[in-house]
Enzyme design. Sequence first.
Site, PDB file in Angstrom:
ATOM      1  N   THR A 555      -0.971  32.408 -69.004  1.00  0.00           N
ATOM      2  CA  THR A 555      -0.158  33.016 -67.947  1.00  0.00           C
ATOM      3  C   THR A 555       1.283  33.086 -68.463  1.00  0.00           C
ATOM      4  OG1 THR A 555       0.646  30.976 -66.922  1.00  0.00           O
ATOM      5  CG2 THR A 555      -1.538  31.714 -66.275  1.00  0.00           C
ATOM      6  N   LYS A 579       5.445  30.983 -72.777  1.00  0.00           N
ATOM      7  CA  LYS A 579       6.576  30.448 -73.565  1.00  0.00           C
ATOM      8  C   LYS A 579       7.483  29.543 -72.737  1.00  0.00           C
ATOM      9  CE  LYS A 579       7.047  34.775 -76.091  1.00  0.00           C
ATOM     10  NZ  LYS A 579       6.688  35.829 -75.162  1.00  0.00           N
ATOM     11  N   GLY A 664       1.187  47.841 -72.711  1.00  0.00           N
ATOM     12  CA  GLY A 664       0.987  46.387 -72.667  1.00  0.00           C
ATOM     13  C   GLY A 664       1.822  45.622 -73.674  1.00  0.00           C
ATOM     14  N   ASP A 678      13.888  37.423 -74.544  1.00  0.00           N
ATOM     15  CA  ASP A 678      12.615  36.991 -75.106  1.00  0.00           C
ATOM     16  C   ASP A 678      12.771  36.632 -76.589  1.00  0.00           C
ATOM     17  OD1 ASP A 678       9.798  36.565 -74.708  1.00  0.00           O
ATOM     18  OD2 ASP A 678       9.491  38.287 -76.043  1.00  0.00           O
ATOM     19  N   LYS A 682      12.291  33.020 -78.604  1.00  0.00           N
ATOM     20  CA  LYS A 682      11.456  32.850 -79.792  1.00  0.00           C
ATOM     21  C   LYS A 682      12.234  32.196 -80.932  1.00  0.00           C
ATOM     22  CE  LYS A 682       8.413  36.695 -78.705  1.00  0.00           C
ATOM     23  NZ  LYS A 682       8.242  38.133 -78.841  1.00  0.00           N
ATOM     24  N   GLY A 796       0.659  42.470 -78.118  1.00  0.00           N
ATOM     25  CA  GLY A 796      -0.636  43.065 -77.788  1.00  0.00           C
ATOM     26  C   GLY A 796      -1.618  41.980 -77.389  1.00  0.00           C
TER      27      GLY A 796
END
Length: 814
Positions: A555, A579, A664, A678, A682, A796
């Site tokens: 999720t 994350k 997506g 994002d 990372k 993906g």
Amino acid sequence: MQVLKFGGSSVANGENINKVIELVRQALTKDRTVLVVSALGGITDMLIRAAETAAAGDETYKEKLQEIEHRHLEAVKALLPLTRQSAALSAVKTRCNEIEDICNGVFLLSELSARTQDKIVSYGELLSSLIVAARFAALDIDHQWLDSRTLISTDSLFGHATVDFLRTNRQILQYIDASSSRLFIVPGFIAADDKGITTTLGRGGSDYTAAIFAAAIDATSLEIWTDVSGMMTADPRLVSNVKKIPRISYQEAMELSHFGAKVIYPPTIQPVMRKHIPVWIRNTFAPADPGTVIEAEAVPNGGGIRGISSISRIALLSLEGSGMVGIPGFSKRLFEALSGRQINVILITQGSSEHSICVGVDEANATAAKGAVDLAFQPEIAAGTVEPLIVEPGLSIIALVGEQMKSHPGVSGKLFGALGRNGVNVRAIAQGSSERNISAVIAAGDVKKAINVLHEEFFETSYRQLNLFITGAGNVGRRLIDQLRKQQTWLQEQLRIQLRVIGIANSRNMLFDNEGIDLANWKTRLETGEPMELNRWVEGITSRNLRNSVFADVTANDDVASCYAALLQKSISVVACNKIACSSPYGNYRQLKDLAREYNARFLFETNVGAGLPVIGTLNDLLRSGDTVRRIEAVLSGTLNFVFNHYNGERPFAEVVRQAQAEGYTEPDPRLDLSGMDVMRKIMILTREAGERTEMDDIANHSFLPASCMQGGVEDFYAALSNEEDHFKQLYLAAAAKGKKLKFVAQYDNGKASVGLQHIGPEQDLYHLYGKDNVVLFFTDRYSEQPLVVKGAGAGAEVTASGVFADILRIINS
Ligand code: ADP
Ligand code: ASP
Ligand code: MG
């Protein structure tokens, strides 16, 4: 001569008794035979319950007795021809009336002594043996029914009497020698004291009766016929993949049964071992199976372990105090106090400091033990040199047994390692000085898991089980389940991993199946599953207490991420593509990593950076092997890469972003990608993995997104993107004019991390990057001239799912 014993399930009804008769007929062609029978399966328990009900003043004991009578009458009717039935039926009724008379007395007195209970339960074996004898009579097979109470003499310890072997052996021999019969039918379990009062040999004692007969007559063999095809490497009711033990030594069999292998009653081995009589364990319902032979010599086997057993309902008694150090006689007094109350000690351990002695006893004896021991040590307790006895109920003992254990170092290491990895806490341990067993005391609720873990560790060449709980059944979750389904057989055949999905939840429903969810129809089952409640979902996972449990979070949900700590604390490994946890404040990230270490679980999140690409794994490998990472340069946003690769100032920027979302490649809220957030998460995760205590605030973000795009909801965002089209066009044209491309680059250099849009020329590594690809360049001491490059699709659902899958497999292989 030979002795054959048939247990309760073998004589449970007429149909089964016929199987027994056939086996005995075959045996009779070989030799004279003593046939020992148990009560019809379940009857001993029913008799005890009836007696207890009567003693409690509850008249329903009469119904229970009727049921008992009915079972026996049915057996007679199934076995005997009509012409022979009436005598047998009235014999059964007479006995059942006697039981009722005794129970009426118990009811009137509201008292059930051990002596009366023995009398009542003795009817179980008396009835079964009479019925079996009647069947032989109907078949015209010559036989003699023996009353074991006239042959087996014991003391008067009702319920668990001790055999007087001298007398017993003499009586049995005299009787058998004087008879020319080829078949003797003997009720098991029952005996009598020197006044002729009925006693019993302890629950499961028919095995013992058979062994007593075998030893007395020097039988050539003793066959114990039951409902399993031999002694197994573990209790088949607890472990589904048990293996038959073809040969086992007397000592090993004794240890396994002492520690709970119910298939043979522990005292059974003693008498036959002295006479070197081989004991066979055979299956009445699969007579062609060769079964297990118990004999003097232990044949070597691969791992040194022959079997695993367990006893539940154990209480650990600890006697502690400074007054015990160095003074002889304390343990003697402890054991005397226990034996004075007939309390059997199952396990003993003592710390080398002599400061405490621990013993394991049946939980039912705990209160009596506490009273006796506290009384025995009253002076010391009063003086404060010894503590009152500490009683811990609710425990179990598991034991590893094997004659060859002493020549296989590392057995206990493997034992504790396997238990530790699965969060099974060991309360006490004991190792026999013979090194034939190692036993550990654990919480009763952990037994099934522990036995299965150990069985896998020591016996399973066929497979190891992995129990998976999947949270999230969206884009990635669905694909993960699909990949698992396609790979299940291969994993079992090639890697010997039995991967079972025990639970699946999405935001609406949750579904559990203890046998493993059939991955072909999980969707329909999940739709009709229980409503999802996160607390109950986590509780359902932890309370199942399954070995090798893995929680997969697919999720992007905050609440789900906040459950990891509770799971790790139960030694449940966590695999997250979510994350949120790893990019939360550093303290939380650190705590999760520490918990994983402390509880021997794994916390893996390879897909947090670069989806399925091996980015974190590569970084970890570099660092663990002693390399130093000097600089990282990376394009970590598949979304931004897709967007800038597709944007050339002609088709509106907003439309390109919409396409990325439709395909997506974006987070559910595309602003997380477009704002660079994002990417910040990372690179922060990478720096943390590289050992930095980085927070989001430490990362410089040179965002290209105008502030107007960050207001309102997703649709407002798209509207703002359209309004700002000129801004994006300018960004593009400025780069294109120099023959360069726009790339959103993350950097880590000299302990500092930053993200931002850069103009990248064709001579640079980051230039040739297509579609949704990511690339990470590691510049290290060893890769100083040319960086180590990890490159490929970085977003993906399919590749993310496969990254999660790989993490899951990493857990079982670790
Ligand atoms: P019987 O009524 O024939 O005496 P029991 O029920 O006393 O049979 O013993 C047989 C049962 O023992 C089996 O059905 C099995 O469930 C259980 N058992 C426990 N541990 C073991 C083991 N290690 N090997 C075989 N059976 C075991
Ligand atoms: N019938 C007795 C019991 O159930 C003895 C036996 O079956 O071995 O304990
Ligand atoms: Mg038994």
